[in-house]
Write an enzyme that holds these catalytic residues in place. Structure first.
Site, mmCIF file in Angstrom:
data_model
loop_
_atom_site.group_PDB
_atom_site.id
_atom_site.type_symbol
_atom_site.label_atom_id
_atom_site.label_comp_id
_atom_site.label_asym_id
_atom_site.label_seq_id
_atom_site.Cartn_x
_atom_site.Cartn_y
_atom_site.Cartn_z
ATOM 1 N N ASP A 1 0.791 -1.135 -0.047
ATOM 2 C CA ASP A 1 -0.089 0.144 -0.062
ATOM 3 C C ASP A 1 0.810 1.125 -0.007
ATOM 4 O OD1 ASP A 1 -2.006 -1.648 0.265
ATOM 5 O OD2 ASP A 1 -3.261 -0.484 1.603
ATOM 6 N N ASN B 1 -4.933 -2.638 -4.665
ATOM 7 C CA ASN B 1 -6.078 -2.402 -3.592
ATOM 8 C C ASN B 1 -5.921 -1.718 -2.473
ATOM 9 O OD1 ASN B 1 -8.546 -3.303 -2.957
ATOM 10 N ND2 ASN B 1 -7.936 -5.494 -2.199
ATOM 11 N N ASP C 1 -10.891 -2.875 12.182
ATOM 12 C CA ASP C 1 -10.063 -3.846 11.554
ATOM 13 C C ASP C 1 -9.397 -4.939 12.673
ATOM 14 O OD1 ASP C 1 -10.116 -2.814 9.161
ATOM 15 O OD2 ASP C 1 -8.418 -1.546 9.514
ATOM 16 N N GLU D 1 -11.136 -5.058 1.889
ATOM 17 C CA GLU D 1 -10.395 -5.810 0.795
ATOM 18 C C GLU D 1 -11.251 -6.918 0.299
ATOM 19 O OE1 GLU D 1 -7.155 -3.643 2.831
ATOM 20 O OE2 GLU D 1 -9.117 -4.296 3.490
ATOM 21 N N HIS E 1 -4.961 -9.372 3.573
ATOM 22 C CA HIS E 1 -3.987 -9.637 4.692
ATOM 23 C C HIS E 1 -4.489 -10.038 5.845
ATOM 24 C CE1 HIS E 1 -4.388 -5.138 5.782
ATOM 25 N NE2 HIS E 1 -5.427 -5.431 4.866
ATOM 26 N N ARG E 2 -5.567 -9.389 6.345
ATOM 27 C CA ARG E 2 -5.998 -9.688 7.690
ATOM 28 C C ARG E 2 -6.627 -11.005 7.866
ATOM 29 N NH1 ARG E 2 -4.573 -5.432 10.116
ATOM 30 N NH2 ARG E 2 -4.870 -3.194 9.102
ATOM 31 N N LYS F 1 0.538 -6.492 2.120
ATOM 32 C CA LYS F 1 -0.263 -5.115 2.132
ATOM 33 C C LYS F 1 0.229 -4.053 3.390
ATOM 34 C CE LYS F 1 -5.029 -3.413 1.961
ATOM 35 N NZ LYS F 1 -4.730 -2.758 0.620
#
Length: 675
Positions: free
Chosen positions: A52, A106, A332, A360, A406-407, A434
């Site tokens: 990012d 993204n 998040d 995402e 990613h999470r 990311k």
């Protein structure tokens, strides 16, 4: 960073140690854009190096900003677009004159604020991204900007990127309205862009409830650091004062990512039963809202101590305590709670998480679907998720689809601590780049498990059969560590000769003592001794003969056994040699005995030597290989032979890729993951 198609995480048991977190993505991209909107230079320190931030840095370069990284650090110098007008009394932005097309990947934290800044600044800009970015709504931000007189067109579906941004005809006499219930990034984008046009007071009104308020706190905090004092009425109205313009702070440090801290807080709560998990780079005083994940984790039973810029976590209550929590303040980080809830004493409900739907991926759907693969009972609604715990005896091995998110990848890595010792496969592990490119390396540096849980693949075979090339490629495909045992003998001989020890039996004790602590590691095709590349020095024909000499010394062989065992580290090991499957790792779940005819091996060795400028004769090479085979198969200690349960692979007529595919197919057939 793991760039493999998938990463298998074996059953993990305990955790402890220290991790230093990378910089916050949210802060990093805000700071980069704010620095670009200033006059002069800003040094940004501790910047996150991720997909990012690279997207944002590329965009700033395209706009004409100076971007100068300081080599060997996470610092970058940004020369902004701000410049004084001819009268020297006010500021303006240096605008590009040619059309620019931006690829935003993204990266929502780059796409939304940059769109707003470009729309206010004016020019001819196109902003595109990956397919998922074109599914993430941006219509409410565009609607708000159009009310100001910004010229923005949708190039695909209305309400979604890609976009074209042209020169605006700004009208700032009325309050600007933006919905608060879709994404806080829309409000952040307006707050960061409108100081560029603040000839008079500019008022932003939030329609409905504002979600993800902590991210707006970050934005306001950083705007203040850059000279913009936003006045607000609760969470409903924000006023940018007339005459506002950006002022560089000179230098600014990026906090470590509090969202990333959540995985290691959870790690400590689940698995730190002896040594604590210590997190450095962020503490309870962080400006990031996700640091309040600490409160939720403590409510579930984690024992947490905070220092000025660190946290220490150990397991407290076990099983963890179920929660029913409004997660609007930690949107998040709350994803991590969903996996922690699998270890709880009852059902847990996460509420007010509608923003998960437009991230995402649809994160509510993703967390529910992937948790069910593990065996969990999950309920979901438009803005809530209920997770029922998984008792011992009901966990299943699962291959977790990560949706390029990613999470999702980082959250489900924590499922490897399940009580049923089931492995977890993370598909596309590189998606963590990311925000946290080295996440899995950090995880494995903190976790422990018994050696019998760490998988080993052994590839044995005679000299010049191609073991090294095959093994290193298979190791790369699996993300495993690589042990070239033959190189250990070569390096031992090389190191002994370097200090003046001849390779005779009278020096056996001294050579063995050196071998016990040999500081050697393998990096792809490179062999490093004391971090010095000795690959070419040991790969010569003389190096091979010297290796054969030291391999006949019993004390050296004993010394190297322990060294070879030390290479068995998470997430797994690919070991090649001549006795890996018979002597060193007899319990390895996959053993391969690789061979080829002497004629084929001699031909391969000949081509290899010629390509490096060495003279050679095929007949001599074949005779040497046959002599080595005879010595290796007849020696009294660990003679060269296939393990009884080894898979035989004759690659005389196979290309390297065919051999790699065959070994991977054998390995996959032994895995428990459902297809």
């Amino acid at each position: 960073m793991f760039a493999t198609a998938f990463l298998d995480i074996p059953s993990l048991q305990q955790a402890g140690g220290t991790v230093t977190l990378p910089g916050s993505k949210s802060i990093s991209n805000r700071v980069l854009l704010l620095s670009a909107l200033c006059e002069g230079i800003t040094w940004v320190h501790d910047l996150l190096d991720s997909d990012d931030t690279r997207v944002m840095l590329t965009a700033l370069r395209q706009l004409g900003c100076g971007v100068e990284p300081k080599l060997g650090t996470n610092s970058v110098c940004i020369t902004g677009l701000g410049q004084r007008t001819s009268k020297g009394t006010s500021f303006a932005l240096k605008k590009p004159t040619a059309p620019i097309e931006f690829f935003m990947g993204n990266a929502g934290t780059a796409m939304r604020p940059l769109t707003a800044a470009l729309a206010v600044m004016g020019g001819d800009f196109t902003l595109k991204g990956v397919p998922r970015m074109h599914e993430r709504p941006i219509g409410d931000l565009v609607d708000a900007l159009r009310l100001l007189g910004c010229q923005i067109d949708f190039l695909g579906n209305d309400g979604y990127p890609p976009l074209r941004v042209l020169t605006p005809h700004l009208q700032l006499d009325k309050p600007i309205q933006v919905r608060g219930d879709v994404s806080s990034q829309f409000l952040t984008a307006l707050l960061m862009s409108l100081p560029l046009a603040a000839q008079k007071n500019i008022v932003i009104e939030v329609v409905g409830e504002l979600i993800s308020k902590p991210y707006i706190e970050i934005t306001l905090n950083l705007l203040s650091r850059y000279g913009i004092d936003v006045q607000r009425d609760g969470w409903q109205s924000f006023t940018i004062p007339a005459g506002s313009h950006y002022k560089s702070p000179g230098e600014i440090h990026v906090e470590a990512d509090a969202s990333s801290a959540s995985y290691f807080i959870a790690l400590g709560a689940i698995a730190a039963t002896q040594q604590a998990v210590r997190i450095e780079g962020v503490g309870a005083s962080s400006i990031q809202g996700d640091i309040r994940f600490m409160e939720a984790a403590a409510q579930m039973g984690a024992h947490i101590e905070s220092g000025p810029n660190c946290l220490e976590i150990k397991r407290g209550a076990w099983p963890l305590k179920a929660i029913d929590l409004d997660c609007n303040h930690i949107p998040d980080a709350a994803m991590t709670l969903a996996v922690m809830a699998l270890y709880a004493d009852g059902p847990s409900t996460l509420r007010n998480i509608a923003s998960w739907r437009v991230k995402e991926t649809d994160r509510i759907a993703a967390m529910a679907k992937e948790s069910r693969k593990l065996g969990a009972h999950i309920e979901e609604g438009p803005d809530w998720l209920r997770i029922h715990p998984l008792p011992a005896g009901q966990w299943r091995a699962a291959s977790i689809h990560t949706y390029d998110d990613h999470r999702v990848a980082m959250c489900f890595s924590l499922a490897a601590f399940n009580p049923d010792q089931q492995a977890v496969r993370i598909e596309d592990p590189k998606c963590v780049a990311k925000t946290f490119p080295d996440y899995f390396e950090a995880l494995f540096s903190l976790t422990q498990t018994s050696a019998d849980h760490i998988p080993v693949i052994c590839i044995d075979g005679p000299t010049a059969s191609g073991k090294g090339t095959l093994s290193s490629l298979v190791a790369q495909r699996l993300g495993y560590h690589y042990l070239d045992s033959g190189a250990l003998y070569r390096v031992t001989a090389y190191a002994a000769l370097q200090v003046g020890l001849s390779l005779e039996s009278n020096n056996e004790t001294a050579i063995a003592a050196m071998a016990e602590k040999l500081p050697v590691r393998f990096d792809g095709d490179m062999v490093l001794l004391n971090n010095q590349d000795v690959t070419d020095a040991i790969r010569s024909e003389e190096g091979g003969m010297n290796a054969s000499k030291v391999s006949t010394l019993p004390a050296v062989r004993v010394a190297l056994v322990a060294l070879q065992h030390s290479f068995q580290r998470l997430p797994g090991l690919l070991a090649d040699g001549r006795d890996m499957g018979t002597v060193i790792f007899p319990g390895a779940p996959l053993k391969v005995f690789l061979t080829a005819s002497a004629a084929k091996r001699a031909d391969r060795r000949y081509k290899q030597l010629i390509s490096k400028g060495f003279q050679a004769k095929i007949a001599d090479l074949r005779a040497d290989l046959e002599a080595r085979d005879a010595r290796d198969t007849s020696r009294s200690v660990a003679p060269l032979k296939p393990a009884q349960d080894a898979m035989l692979l004759d690659n005389s007529d196979l290309g390297i890729e065919q051999s790699v595919v065959q070994v991977l197919d054998w390995w996959q057939s032994k895995q428990a993951f459902p297809v």
